[in-house]
Motif scaffolding. Sequence first.
Motif, PDB file in Angstrom:
ATOM      1  N   LEU A   1       0.829  -1.205   0.000  1.00  0.00           N
ATOM      2  CA  LEU A   1       0.000   0.000   0.000  1.00  0.00           C
ATOM      3  C   LEU A   1       0.863   1.254   0.000  1.00  0.00           C
ATOM      4  N   ILE A   2       1.891   1.275   0.850  1.00  0.00           N
ATOM      5  CA  ILE A   2       2.797   2.429   0.916  1.00  0.00           C
ATOM      6  C   ILE A   2       3.553   2.588  -0.393  1.00  0.00           C
ATOM      7  N   ASN A   3       4.059   1.471  -0.917  1.00  0.00           N
ATOM      8  CA  ASN A   3       4.871   1.512  -2.131  1.00  0.00           C
ATOM      9  C   ASN A   3       4.065   2.014  -3.331  1.00  0.00           C
ATOM     10  N   ILE A   4       2.840   1.558  -3.457  1.00  0.00           N
ATOM     11  CA  ILE A   4       2.005   1.986  -4.578  1.00  0.00           C
ATOM     12  C   ILE A   4       1.658   3.471  -4.464  1.00  0.00           C
ATOM     13  N   LEU A   5       1.338   3.932  -3.256  1.00  0.00           N
ATOM     14  CA  LEU A   5       0.992   5.337  -3.062  1.00  0.00           C
ATOM     15  C   LEU A   5       2.178   6.262  -3.372  1.00  0.00           C
ATOM     16  N   LEU A   6       3.364   5.887  -2.895  1.00  0.00           N
ATOM     17  CA  LEU A   6       4.542   6.728  -3.121  1.00  0.00           C
ATOM     18  C   LEU A   6       4.980   6.723  -4.580  1.00  0.00           C
TER      19      LEU A   6
END
Length: 293
Positions: A71-76
Amino acid sequence: MEYMRFKRKFGREISFARSAIFVVISALIMAVNIKTFVRAGNLVPGGITGLSLLVQRTLMKFAGIHIPYFLINILLNAIPAAIGFKFISKRFTTFSVLMIVLNSFMVDLIPSYKITTDPLLVAVFGGLINGIAISIALKGRASSGGTDFVAVYLNRKFNIRSWNIILGFNVCILLIAGALFGFEASLYSIIFQFVSTQAINTFNKNDHQITMFIVTNKPDEIEKEIYSQTNHGATRLNAQGSYKHENRTMIYTVISEDELSDMTSKVMAIDPHAFVNVTQSMAVKGNFYQKPL
């Protein structure tokens, strides 16, 4: 001839299938590397991947909140992906997003396993594997996302080798990580990132330019073949051999390193008596054709 007709007819489908295979292999290698070397050594790999891990660890340590890595990786990666979509190419960005999504889910699905606990071995071999994974993605005309978009954009815009610039950016991220979690892991992470960058510079030949000097008696055929195979032009110079004082023609051209092997073979097939000298081009300014991504 049959192969060439098949390639012309199904070239687009073959290219898409090739990119998809390279992306899947790259995502798998990178995910395994994260769950073995990177996390075993408590390393931060740099780039958006490293920033994602840094955010995840920061939230866990200081707020007790666990957010899935994917989730963090996709958002960033959303903003760099938008930049890539506009300034690089839609296809390149699409496959890069596929790489990001696959890698993100694989990291959460693959179990952790410690191959070694030696921090130096973790940094060196983890960095090497990371660089190989990114090089495979680039070979498939994709990237691992994040700062890779910036590196590819700088290369295609200014014809420079931009990975060392990205290394400097990553060092800043790693020093921030060192201030939060301890400098020992951060310094090993810098070694990791340095090895990864040098691996990319070694294995990724797409952004390496090669200068060819070809002395021949068949300049017309060779110039035609250069343009046909690479879309690069050439400069013709009149020359004279110093031994027999025969008039010859020297062709000067700059091509990508991944085109060198095929081009050399074709030159020697046209003129077996040609003399070919190849040198590394550190930078090229002007109109240098690059294959669309």
